[in-house]
Design a protein around this motif. Structure first.
Motif, PDB file in Angstrom:
ATOM      1  N   ARG A 127       0.741  -1.150   0.137  1.00 11.07           N
ATOM      2  CA  ARG A 127       0.057  -0.092  -0.169  1.00 11.07           C
ATOM      3  C   ARG A 127       0.882   1.184  -0.008  1.00 11.07           C
ATOM      4  NH1 ARG A 127      -5.524   0.610   3.446  1.00 11.07           N
ATOM      5  NH2 ARG A 127      -5.965   2.638   2.667  1.00 11.07           N
ATOM      6  N   SER A 128       0.386   2.220  -0.758  1.00 10.98           N
ATOM      7  CA  SER A 128       1.184   3.708  -0.621  1.00 10.98           C
ATOM      8  C   SER A 128       0.483   4.706   0.158  1.00 10.98           C
ATOM      9  CB  SER A 128       1.178   4.015  -2.144  1.00 10.98           C
ATOM     10  OG  SER A 128      -0.129   4.416  -2.710  1.00 10.98           O
ATOM     11  N   PHE A 129       1.204   5.515   0.586  1.00  9.83           N
ATOM     12  CA  PHE A 129       0.609   6.621   1.369  1.00  9.83           C
ATOM     13  C   PHE A 129       0.922   7.939   0.820  1.00  9.83           C
ATOM     14  CE2 PHE A 129       1.006   9.546   4.893  1.00  9.83           C
ATOM     15  CZ  PHE A 129       0.061   9.526   5.671  1.00  9.83           C
ATOM     16  N   HIS A 130      -0.195   8.449   0.303  1.00  4.83           N
ATOM     17  CA  HIS A 130      -0.375   9.691  -0.586  1.00  4.83           C
ATOM     18  C   HIS A 130       0.866   9.524  -1.676  1.00  4.83           C
ATOM     19  CE1 HIS A 130      -3.261  11.694   1.913  1.00  4.83           C
ATOM     20  NE2 HIS A 130      -2.831  10.924   2.738  1.00  4.83           N
ATOM     21  N   GLY A 131       1.041   8.401  -2.312  1.00  7.26           N
ATOM     22  CA  GLY A 131       1.848   8.486  -3.351  1.00  7.26           C
ATOM     23  C   GLY A 131       3.351   7.945  -3.039  1.00  7.26           C
ATOM     24  N   ASN A 132       3.553   7.779  -1.741  1.00  9.07           N
ATOM     25  CA  ASN A 132       4.885   7.277  -1.252  1.00  9.07           C
ATOM     26  C   ASN A 132       4.628   5.697  -0.641  1.00  9.07           C
ATOM     27  OD1 ASN A 132       6.125  10.036  -0.576  1.00  9.07           O
ATOM     28  ND2 ASN A 132       4.176  10.483   0.209  1.00  9.07           N
ATOM     29  N   SER A 133       5.877   5.057  -1.212  1.00  7.84           N
ATOM     30  CA  SER A 133       5.826   3.576  -0.719  1.00  7.84           C
ATOM     31  C   SER A 133       6.079   3.602   0.613  1.00  7.84           C
ATOM     32  CB  SER A 133       7.100   2.858  -1.591  1.00  7.84           C
ATOM     33  OG  SER A 133       7.340   1.814  -0.983  1.00  7.84           O
ATOM     34  N   THR A 134       5.429   2.359   1.147  1.00 11.40           N
ATOM     35  CA  THR A 134       5.430   2.244   2.644  1.00 11.40           C
ATOM     36  C   THR A 134       6.075   0.888   2.764  1.00 11.40           C
ATOM     37  OG1 THR A 134       3.515   0.867   2.582  1.00 11.40           O
ATOM     38  CG2 THR A 134       3.106   3.243   3.267  1.00 11.40           C
ATOM     39  N   LEU A 135       6.633   0.233   1.833  1.00 14.84           N
ATOM     40  CA  LEU A 135       7.228  -1.026   1.919  1.00 14.84           C
ATOM     41  C   LEU A 135       8.394  -0.978   2.981  1.00 14.84           C
ATOM     42  CD1 LEU A 135       6.481  -3.813   0.590  1.00 14.84           C
ATOM     43  CD2 LEU A 135       8.380  -3.205  -1.046  1.00 14.84           C
ATOM     44  N   ASP A 136       9.445  -0.123   2.939  1.00 15.54           N
ATOM     45  CA  ASP A 136      10.619  -0.293   4.007  1.00 15.54           C
ATOM     46  C   ASP A 136      10.014   0.031   5.437  1.00 15.54           C
ATOM     47  OD1 ASP A 136      12.406  -0.664   1.420  1.00 15.54           O
ATOM     48  OD2 ASP A 136      13.032   1.388   1.587  1.00 15.54           O
ATOM     49  N   ALA A 137       9.090   0.793   5.368  1.00 16.55           N
ATOM     50  CA  ALA A 137       8.862   1.238   6.662  1.00 16.55           C
ATOM     51  C   ALA A 137       7.889   0.156   7.372  1.00 16.55           C
ATOM     52  CB  ALA A 137       7.724   2.430   6.827  1.00 16.55           C
ATOM     53  N   LEU A 138       7.162  -0.792   6.564  1.00 10.88           N
ATOM     54  CA  LEU A 138       6.335  -1.829   7.126  1.00 10.88           C
ATOM     55  C   LEU A 138       7.450  -3.068   7.358  1.00 10.88           C
ATOM     56  CD1 LEU A 138       3.829  -3.182   7.496  1.00 10.88           C
ATOM     57  CD2 LEU A 138       3.656  -3.962   5.161  1.00 10.88           C
ATOM     58  N   GLY A 139       8.350  -2.999   6.388  1.00 10.23           N
ATOM     59  CA  GLY A 139       9.615  -3.950   6.854  1.00 10.23           C
ATOM     60  C   GLY A 139      10.163  -3.761   8.326  1.00 10.23           C
ATOM     61  N   ASP A 140      10.356  -2.694   8.611  1.00 10.04           N
ATOM     62  CA  ASP A 140      10.839  -2.300   9.925  1.00 10.04           C
ATOM     63  C   ASP A 140       9.896  -2.696  10.990  1.00 10.04           C
ATOM     64  OD1 ASP A 140      13.314  -1.141   8.660  1.00 10.04           O
ATOM     65  OD2 ASP A 140      12.471   0.865   8.687  1.00 10.04           O
ATOM     66  N   VAL A 141       8.633  -2.498  10.720  1.00 10.61           N
ATOM     67  CA  VAL A 141       7.657  -2.661  11.786  1.00 10.61           C
ATOM     68  C   VAL A 141       7.509  -4.402  11.984  1.00 10.61           C
ATOM     69  CG1 VAL A 141       5.291  -2.534  12.559  1.00 10.61           C
ATOM     70  CG2 VAL A 141       6.494  -0.612  11.599  1.00 10.61           C
ATOM     71  N   LEU A 142       7.392  -4.920  10.820  1.00 11.78           N
ATOM     72  CA  LEU A 142       7.335  -6.512  10.929  1.00 11.78           C
ATOM     73  C   LEU A 142       8.735  -7.019  11.497  1.00 11.78           C
ATOM     74  CD1 LEU A 142       5.307  -7.097   7.644  1.00 11.78           C
ATOM     75  CD2 LEU A 142       4.414  -6.922   9.765  1.00 11.78           C
ATOM     76  N   GLY A 143       9.636  -6.420  11.385  1.00  8.03           N
ATOM     77  CA  GLY A 143      10.963  -6.759  12.048  1.00  8.03           C
ATOM     78  C   GLY A 143      10.850  -6.632  13.288  1.00  8.03           C
ATOM     79  N   ALA A 144      10.149  -5.614  14.056  1.00  6.22           N
ATOM     80  CA  ALA A 144       9.930  -5.459  15.262  1.00  6.22           C
ATOM     81  C   ALA A 144       9.107  -6.358  15.918  1.00  6.22           C
ATOM     82  CB  ALA A 144       9.468  -4.117  15.633  1.00  6.22           C
ATOM     83  N   LEU A 145       8.066  -6.935  15.057  1.00  7.06           N
ATOM     84  CA  LEU A 145       6.813  -7.912  15.429  1.00  7.06           C
ATOM     85  C   LEU A 145       7.819  -9.117  15.518  1.00  7.06           C
ATOM     86  CD1 LEU A 145       3.913  -8.495  15.636  1.00  7.06           C
ATOM     87  CD2 LEU A 145       4.086  -9.218  13.292  1.00  7.06           C
ATOM     88  N   ILE A 146       8.597  -9.365  14.894  1.00  8.39           N
ATOM     89  CA  ILE A 146       9.385 -10.568  14.738  1.00  8.39           C
ATOM     90  C   ILE A 146      10.300 -10.651  16.145  1.00  8.39           C
ATOM     91  CG2 ILE A 146      11.392 -12.145  14.010  1.00  8.39           C
ATOM     92  CD1 ILE A 146      10.491 -11.193  11.229  1.00  8.39           C
ATOM     93  N   ASP A 147      10.676  -9.441  16.438  1.00  6.37           N
ATOM     94  CA  ASP A 147      11.337  -9.587  17.867  1.00  6.37           C
ATOM     95  C   ASP A 147      10.500  -9.591  19.012  1.00  6.37           C
ATOM     96  OD1 ASP A 147      13.790  -8.990  16.251  1.00  6.37           O
ATOM     97  OD2 ASP A 147      13.637  -6.790  16.632  1.00  6.37           O
TER      98      ASP A 147
END
Length: 384
Positions: free
Chosen positions: A13-33
């Motif tokens: 999903r994008s946020f007002h035309g901006n990619s969220t892929l890297d940010a989501l990757g960081d958050v899901l990494g925190a979820l794994i932790d």
């Protein structure tokens, strides 16, 4: 048994035309932790894993890495499909997945649980993918299925029947709009447009816990029926709402405790309101200079190039809205009527300015300039 309930990742999903892929990757990494830190036995992902039915290659990579990370952290992972997912694309590799990772996309399998055992015995986890009535009538032709309420009632009846045979503890997973959700919870786009009907809470009677997806804000509909919400903020309507997941413990008798685990917010959101000059210069907005920003400027008239000016201070300003602080005086005449009523050149210019500047006519200084121009024009006509 310890279970982590998350949902609505919306990978891609994008946020007002901006990619969220890297940010989501960081958050899901925190979820794994968190799964590793809290010794989680089972992770539930309650639908809308992807944001579209045709995700890009990078979306699949993030999903694969996250599922592998959760399994390596020691958890059994159960993923169901949501209304944004293509069940076929999400589930095509289900048979090839390693032990401990389950992707549930087949409606006919909703009463066949994934069973995980602990010292107190088995826990049966029933994954119910998003059930579109028009698409599941062929699965259960003997039942009249017109609404989400109909299909989920039937699915949960099948789950309860299976629970009665198996006994023991049970958890249900569903992706729907359940009754009792607060209007400010962060409603999904199709809910706001009337695309999904409401499912009564009583439909989910029976299991020890019901893990829901589809609402982007954290919601507790009862002690045992909850939404975890999305791990990222996907709209300014979700600003200041917590991001995270529910951590639940089951003992021998069923649900024991449920606690909330916060997830990091890579870039906070802010809705700022003031005149354009205030937004660009006032110190009270300094805290938001590295935030995602929705700017609402209150000048009486639209300003020239507001986004460019705002992005000098707020590089991540995503949207700008003109919200005049004072509504213009109401004049029921349309522009054509005002032009026809103009007697002098000055009246015609005033009608035009009022029309294009949201009700604000010429200032005193501008009136002087207009008067000079009109006089010069009159002289020119007289000499012609």
């Amino acid at each position: 048994m310890r279970i982590l309930h998350t949902s609505d990742w919306h990978i891609g999903r994008s946020f007002h035309g901006n990619s969220t892929l890297d940010a989501l990757g960081d958050v899901l990494g925190a979820l794994i932790d968190q799964v590793r830190e809290h010794d989680v036995d089972v992770v539930i992902v309650a639908g809308d894993v992807f944001d579209s039915s045709a995700p890009s290659a990078g979306c699949y990579t993030l999903l694969t890495d996250t599922l592998r990370g959760l399994a390596d952290a020691g958890a059994t992972v159960i993923v169901t499909s949501g209304n944004h997912d293509s069940a076929a694309r999400l589930g095509f590799q289900a048979a090839l997945l390693r032990d401990g990772i389950h992707i549930v996309t087949d409606p006919a399998a909703c009463a066949t649980p994934i069973t995980v055992s602990d010292v107190h015995g088995p826990v049966h986890l029933y994954g119910i993918p998003f059930l579109e009535p028009a698409l599941v009538r062929a699965v259960w032709p003997e039942v009249t299925l017109r609404t989400q309420r109909d299909v989920l009632t039937h699915a949960m009846d099948l789950v309860r029947a299976d629970m009665g045979v198996r006994g023991g503890r049970a958890v249900a997973i569903s992706h729907c709009f359940a009754a009792g959700v607060e209007p400010t919870a962060g409603l999904e786009r199709d809910i706001q447009q009337g695309g999904v009907d409401v499912v009564p809470l009583s439909v989910f009677d029976g299991p020890d816990y019901v893990a829901l997806g589809h609402i982007h804000g954290r919601q507790m509909l009862s002690d045992r029926v909850r939404y975890a919400g999305a791990p990222l903020h996907y709209s300014f309507g979700e600003a200041n709402k917590p991001r995270g997941s529910w951590l639940l413990d089951l003992d021998a008798s069923g649900l024991q405790t449920v606690t909330w685990l916060d997830l990091p917010v890579p870039r906070p959101l802010a809705v700022l309101c003031g005149t354009l000059d205030e937004l660009c210069e006032d110190a009270r907005f300094s805290h938001a200079e590295d935030f995602w920003v929705r700017a609402e400027y209150t000048d009486a008239t639209p300003q020239l190039d507001p986004m460019r000016r705002l992005q000098r201070r707020f590089p991540h300003c995503a949207t700008v809205v003109h919200v005049p602080a004072v509504a213009p005086d109401e004049d029921r005449r349309d522009y054509r009527q005002k032009v026809r009523a103009a007697v002098r050149h000055e009246d015609l210019i005033e009608a035009f300015l009022t029309h294009v500047r949201a009700g604000e006519g010429a200032s005193d200084e501008e009136q002087g300039v207009i008067a000079d121009l009109v006089a010069d024009h009159a002289v020119a006509e007289a000499l012609a």
